[in-house]
Design a protein around this motif. Structure first.
Motif, mmCIF file in Angstrom:
data_model
loop_
_atom_site.group_PDB
_atom_site.id
_atom_site.type_symbol
_atom_site.label_atom_id
_atom_site.label_comp_id
_atom_site.label_asym_id
_atom_site.label_seq_id
_atom_site.Cartn_x
_atom_site.Cartn_y
_atom_site.Cartn_z
ATOM 1 N N LYS A 34 26.237 49.341 34.197
ATOM 2 C CA LYS A 34 27.194 49.161 33.111
ATOM 3 C C LYS A 34 26.534 49.019 31.740
ATOM 4 N N TYR A 35 25.325 48.510 31.696
ATOM 5 C CA TYR A 35 24.658 48.230 30.427
ATOM 6 C C TYR A 35 23.399 49.076 30.299
ATOM 7 N N THR A 36 23.401 49.952 29.310
ATOM 8 C CA THR A 36 22.302 50.912 29.157
ATOM 9 C C THR A 36 20.962 50.242 28.895
ATOM 10 N N ILE A 37 20.962 49.096 28.264
ATOM 11 C CA ILE A 37 19.693 48.432 27.962
ATOM 12 C C ILE A 37 18.942 48.059 29.239
ATOM 13 N N LEU A 38 19.664 47.823 30.299
ATOM 14 C CA LEU A 38 19.040 47.461 31.569
ATOM 15 C C LEU A 38 18.570 48.672 32.357
ATOM 16 N N ARG A 39 19.106 49.844 32.058
ATOM 17 C CA ARG A 39 18.761 51.067 32.804
ATOM 18 C C ARG A 39 17.390 51.599 32.428
ATOM 19 N N ILE A 47 23.613 38.620 45.822
ATOM 20 C CA ILE A 47 24.190 38.290 44.516
ATOM 21 C C ILE A 47 23.232 38.666 43.391
ATOM 22 N N LEU A 48 21.965 38.258 43.511
ATOM 23 C CA LEU A 48 20.995 38.519 42.438
ATOM 24 C C LEU A 48 20.670 40.004 42.303
ATOM 25 N N PHE A 49 20.211 40.606 43.398
ATOM 26 C CA PHE A 49 19.819 42.013 43.336
ATOM 27 C C PHE A 49 21.030 42.907 43.110
ATOM 28 N N GLY A 50 22.098 42.657 43.861
ATOM 29 C CA GLY A 50 23.303 43.472 43.706
ATOM 30 C C GLY A 50 23.921 43.311 42.336
ATOM 31 N N GLY A 51 23.958 42.080 41.854
ATOM 32 C CA GLY A 51 24.509 41.828 40.522
ATOM 33 C C GLY A 51 23.715 42.512 39.429
ATOM 34 N N PHE A 52 22.395 42.459 39.550
ATOM 35 C CA PHE A 52 21.573 43.100 38.526
ATOM 36 C C PHE A 52 21.696 44.618 38.589
ATOM 37 N N GLU A 53 21.720 45.166 39.785
ATOM 38 C CA GLU A 53 21.880 46.618 39.912
ATOM 39 C C GLU A 53 23.242 47.060 39.383
ATOM 40 N N LEU A 54 24.274 46.264 39.622
ATOM 41 C CA LEU A 54 25.600 46.567 39.072
ATOM 42 C C LEU A 54 25.580 46.479 37.549
#
Length: 188
Positions: free
Chosen positions: A176-181, A165-172
């Motif tokens: 979707k959100y460029t700020i996280l990339r 949930i944590l790792f998969g959710g953050f990678e997902l």
């Protein structure tokens, strides 16, 4: 924008702590769920993603400390602290460190880190002197065998599910959100 990002990051931290506390409290009501909590996954996640590593250590330790105080009050009628808790906190600090070793987040790396974390917990928390038993190999072996099910098995399953949930959710979310990339690490 900066304040909005900081607010989102704070919400993430608080949510992680509250989820870990809530699951530890639920587990007191259902003994079959002993150690089935997100705390190990939170420790690994924090070690892997938090830029400020001190926060990676504070989040699981804060969740453990607060839930320990509540659980101890529920059972002993007072807020108390046990010496064995220091060993548990040390285990989770080592789990955060294991999380820092995850350089590329893949399912295999997260699974391997989860297994190592559970092994750390299993080997340290079942040392005979942690519970005031005579420090013999026989006592250690007995404690190790007794801890496999349900305690360490539940911890491994909990780390797998909450880690996904944590790792998969953050990678997902990164997709979707460029700020996280821009950066793998959360600047929390």
């Amino acid at each position: 924008m900066l304040n909005q990002n900081k607010n989102i990051r704070n919400i993430v931290l608080v949510t992680m702590v509250l989820a870990a506390i809530a699951m530890r409290l639920v587990n007191t009501q259902f003994p079959a769920l002993s150690n089935f909590t997100p705390v190990g996954a939170v420790a690994l996640f924090g070690g892997a993603y938090f830029t400020d590593k001190w926060k990676a250590y504070v989040v699981p330790l804060l969740a453990l400390f607060i839930s320990d105080m509540i659980i101890n009050y529920m059972y002993a009628g007072k807020f108390t602290f046990y010496n064995s808790s220091l060993f548990m906190y040390a285990c989770f600090m080592l789990m955060v460190w294991v999380g820092t070793l995850i350089k590329k987040v893949t399912a295999l790396n997260v699974i391997a880190a989860s297994i190592v974390s559970v092994m750390i917990h299993w080997l340290v928390m079942d040392l005979p002197f942690v519970y005031g038993m005579p420090n013999t190999w026989a006592n250690y072996g007995t404690l190790l065998v007794r801890a496999i099910y349900p305690f360490e098995t539940n911890m491994l399953i909990g780390d797998a599910i909450y880690g996904a949930i944590l790792f998969g959710g953050f990678e997902l979310a990164k997709s979707k959100y460029t700020i996280l990339r821009a950066e793998r690490q959360l600047a929390l």
